[in-house]
Design a protein around this motif. Structure first.
Motif, mmCIF file in Angstrom:
data_model
loop_
_atom_site.group_PDB
_atom_site.id
_atom_site.type_symbol
_atom_site.label_atom_id
_atom_site.label_comp_id
_atom_site.label_asym_id
_atom_site.label_seq_id
_atom_site.Cartn_x
_atom_site.Cartn_y
_atom_site.Cartn_z
ATOM 1 N N TYR A 1 38.936 16.682 58.370
ATOM 2 C CA TYR A 1 40.131 16.166 57.715
ATOM 3 C C TYR A 1 40.089 16.426 56.208
ATOM 4 C CZ TYR A 1 40.417 13.361 62.006
ATOM 5 O OH TYR A 1 40.457 12.959 63.317
ATOM 6 N N ALA A 2 41.250 16.695 55.638
ATOM 7 C CA ALA A 2 41.443 16.623 54.194
ATOM 8 C C ALA A 2 42.274 15.369 53.954
ATOM 9 C CB ALA A 2 42.171 17.849 53.665
ATOM 10 N N VAL A 3 41.678 14.380 53.322
ATOM 11 C CA VAL A 3 42.375 13.131 53.005
ATOM 12 C C VAL A 3 42.777 13.218 51.539
ATOM 13 C CG1 VAL A 3 42.233 10.623 52.921
ATOM 14 C CG2 VAL A 3 40.993 11.884 54.700
ATOM 15 N N ILE A 4 44.051 13.392 51.304
ATOM 16 C CA ILE A 4 44.513 13.609 49.934
ATOM 17 C C ILE A 4 45.576 12.583 49.556
ATOM 18 C CG2 ILE A 4 43.990 16.068 50.049
ATOM 19 C CD1 ILE A 4 47.053 16.538 50.290
ATOM 20 N N GLY A 5 45.588 12.235 48.287
ATOM 21 C CA GLY A 5 46.647 11.388 47.755
ATOM 22 C C GLY A 5 47.811 12.254 47.291
ATOM 23 N N ALA B 1 46.016 19.217 41.732
ATOM 24 C CA ALA B 1 46.789 19.857 42.794
ATOM 25 C C ALA B 1 46.018 21.036 43.386
ATOM 26 C CB ALA B 1 48.143 20.322 42.255
ATOM 27 N N ALA B 2 45.334 21.787 42.533
ATOM 28 C CA ALA B 2 44.537 22.932 43.009
ATOM 29 C C ALA B 2 43.395 22.462 43.906
ATOM 30 C CB ALA B 2 43.995 23.715 41.815
ATOM 31 N N ILE B 3 42.749 21.362 43.535
ATOM 32 C CA ILE B 3 41.683 20.799 44.364
ATOM 33 C C ILE B 3 42.228 20.391 45.727
ATOM 34 C CG2 ILE B 3 40.130 18.817 44.635
ATOM 35 C CD1 ILE B 3 38.991 20.792 42.690
ATOM 36 N N ALA B 4 43.358 19.685 45.719
ATOM 37 C CA ALA B 4 43.956 19.226 46.979
ATOM 38 C C ALA B 4 44.348 20.407 47.862
ATOM 39 C CB ALA B 4 45.169 18.355 46.688
ATOM 40 N N ARG B 5 44.920 21.450 47.262
ATOM 41 C CA ARG B 5 45.295 22.631 48.045
ATOM 42 C C ARG B 5 44.074 23.275 48.690
ATOM 43 N NH1 ARG B 5 49.278 23.506 43.955
ATOM 44 N NH2 ARG B 5 47.791 24.694 42.691
ATOM 45 N N ALA B 6 42.992 23.386 47.934
ATOM 46 C CA ALA B 6 41.782 24.000 48.481
ATOM 47 C C ALA B 6 41.208 23.162 49.620
ATOM 48 C CB ALA B 6 40.736 24.170 47.370
ATOM 49 N N MET B 7 41.200 21.848 49.463
ATOM 50 C CA MET B 7 40.709 20.976 50.528
ATOM 51 C C MET B 7 41.553 21.136 51.786
ATOM 52 S SD MET B 7 39.685 17.460 48.531
ATOM 53 C CE MET B 7 38.184 17.358 47.528
ATOM 54 N N CYS B 8 42.862 21.192 51.609
ATOM 55 C CA CYS B 8 43.756 21.364 52.757
ATOM 56 C C CYS B 8 43.492 22.692 53.468
ATOM 57 C CB CYS B 8 45.214 21.309 52.304
ATOM 58 S SG CYS B 8 45.770 19.686 51.743
ATOM 59 N N ALA B 9 43.193 23.723 52.704
ATOM 60 C CA ALA B 9 42.980 25.054 53.277
ATOM 61 C C ALA B 9 41.692 25.138 54.085
ATOM 62 C CB ALA B 9 42.958 26.098 52.161
ATOM 63 N N HIS B 10 40.759 24.213 53.858
ATOM 64 C CA HIS B 10 39.464 24.270 54.544
ATOM 65 C C HIS B 10 39.228 23.061 55.441
ATOM 66 C CE1 HIS B 10 38.972 27.221 51.298
ATOM 67 N NE2 HIS B 10 38.176 27.835 52.148
ATOM 68 N N CYS C 1 51.212 21.317 49.286
ATOM 69 C CA CYS C 1 51.370 22.122 50.495
ATOM 70 C C CYS C 1 52.743 21.830 51.099
ATOM 71 C CB CYS C 1 50.261 21.832 51.503
ATOM 72 S SG CYS C 1 50.319 20.172 52.224
ATOM 73 N N PRO C 2 53.257 22.728 51.939
ATOM 74 C CA PRO C 2 54.535 22.470 52.601
ATOM 75 C C PRO C 2 54.437 21.243 53.509
ATOM 76 C CG PRO C 2 53.911 24.783 52.800
ATOM 77 C CD PRO C 2 52.715 24.064 52.269
ATOM 78 N N LEU C 3 55.541 20.559 53.678
ATOM 79 C CA LEU C 3 55.552 19.365 54.510
ATOM 80 C C LEU C 3 55.096 19.670 55.930
ATOM 81 C CD1 LEU C 3 56.265 16.347 54.494
ATOM 82 C CD2 LEU C 3 58.580 16.958 55.207
ATOM 83 N N GLU C 4 55.468 20.832 56.446
ATOM 84 C CA GLU C 4 55.121 21.169 57.826
ATOM 85 C C GLU C 4 53.626 21.428 58.012
ATOM 86 O OE1 GLU C 4 57.175 24.852 55.989
ATOM 87 O OE2 GLU C 4 57.455 22.671 56.028
ATOM 88 N N ASP C 5 52.884 21.618 56.925
ATOM 89 C CA ASP C 5 51.431 21.789 57.036
ATOM 90 C C ASP C 5 50.698 20.459 57.190
ATOM 91 O OD1 ASP C 5 51.862 24.468 56.748
ATOM 92 O OD2 ASP C 5 50.826 24.687 54.839
ATOM 93 N N VAL C 6 51.366 19.370 56.837
ATOM 94 C CA VAL C 6 50.748 18.044 56.912
ATOM 95 C C VAL C 6 50.733 17.573 58.365
ATOM 96 C CG1 VAL C 6 50.936 15.628 56.191
ATOM 97 C CG2 VAL C 6 51.498 17.467 54.574
ATOM 98 N N ASP C 7 49.607 17.053 58.802
ATOM 99 C CA ASP C 7 49.523 16.516 60.163
ATOM 100 C C ASP C 7 49.943 15.054 60.219
ATOM 101 O OD1 ASP C 7 48.093 18.694 61.876
ATOM 102 O OD2 ASP C 7 47.003 18.636 59.982
ATOM 103 N N THR C 8 49.478 14.257 59.243
ATOM 104 C CA THR C 8 49.735 12.818 59.265
ATOM 105 C C THR C 8 49.981 12.299 57.853
ATOM 106 O OG1 THR C 8 48.234 12.595 61.152
ATOM 107 C CG2 THR C 8 48.848 10.572 60.003
#
Length: 249
Positions: free
Chosen positions: A166-170, A188-197, A219-226
């Motif tokens: 999981y990437a848990v981001i605020g 934002a760059a940190i959050a994007r990288a976490m989401c990508a991995h 990230c795009p809304l459709e990339d978010v799972d929860t």
């Protein structure tokens, strides 16, 4: 003119002029003031504009206050979010957790979970998780003392060496079209990288963030799972979540 076409034209007026009035719009489109008010209410519900007395204005970008100020804001809402997140994470999971006041409260809720591995750029979260029952990796990089975090190219390169469940981001803002957004470029760059991995993306954000916009897209809304929040959004935002297949907890 159909309502959808008129509303699109209203948005163009708002983007061009910054602020518009109900009487001027009613005259321009040759409809009643009440019709314009309904249009503005619908557009405001989607986060496309901000309603003001007698009209509407362009949505202002959200700017965050200091970490110390934010940590005491919406404390009850953050506690609700943290308990909900605990139900999503299991012993043995690996989680990226980025810097933020909501993510810090979430980390407190899962710190006692056994065999949990956390990768974070937050010194606050690293200390907290380090005293718990799991394992913590603190990312290196440029030290940003305002938020007690690491950022920059070294941190981004280290994120790429991990793969998390999981990437848990605020989020500083949750825009209906743009998705989660941040007010800070490096965060934002940190959050994007976490989401990508990460296999799944979990956004933890209070309901006050619905419909707001910040400068940097994560990230795009459709990339978010929860999305984990304290309250449900309005109908328009919920419809966008349904379309993007984002689960709301």
């Amino acid at each position: 003119m159909k309502p959808g076409n008129r509303q699109a034209e209203i948005l163009l007026c708002v983007e061009r002029d910054g602020e518009v009035s109900v009487p001027d719009l009613a005259a321009r489109f040759e409809v009643s003031a009440e019709t314009i008010r309904r249009d503005l209410a619908h557009l405001a519900a989607t986060g496309a504009l901000q309603k003001v007395h007698g009209g509407a204005r362009r949505v202002r970008l959200h700017v965050e206050s200091s970490f110390e100020e934010r940590i005491s804001e919406q404390a009850a809402e953050k506690a609700i979010i943290a308990q909900k997140l605990r139900g999503l994470v299991s012993p043995g999971d690996t989680c990226f957790i980025d810097t933020g006041t909501t993510t810090l409260v979430c980390a407190q809720a899962i710190a006692d979970m056994p065999e949990l591995t956390v990768i974070t750029n937050s010194l606050h979260i690293a200390r907290l998780m380090g005293a718990g029952k799991g394992k913590v990796f603190l990312l290196g990089g440029n030290f940003a003392p305002d938020n007690d975090e690491t950022v920059g190219p070294i941190a981004l390169a280290q994120i790429a060496q991990f793969r998390a469940d999981y990437a848990v981001i605020g989020a500083a803002a949750l825009d209906l079209e743009a998705g989660p957004m941040d007010a800070n470029f490096e965060e934002a760059a940190i959050a994007r990288a976490m989401c990508a991995h990460a296999s799944k993306i979990i956004v933890v954000a209070g309901s006050a963030k619905y419909g707001k916009r910040a400068l940097h897209r994560v990230c795009p809304l459709e990339d978010v799972d929860t999305i984990v929040s304290d309250k449900a959004p309005g109908e328009a935002f919920q419809a966008a979540l349904d379309t993007a297949r984002v689960k709301l907890i």
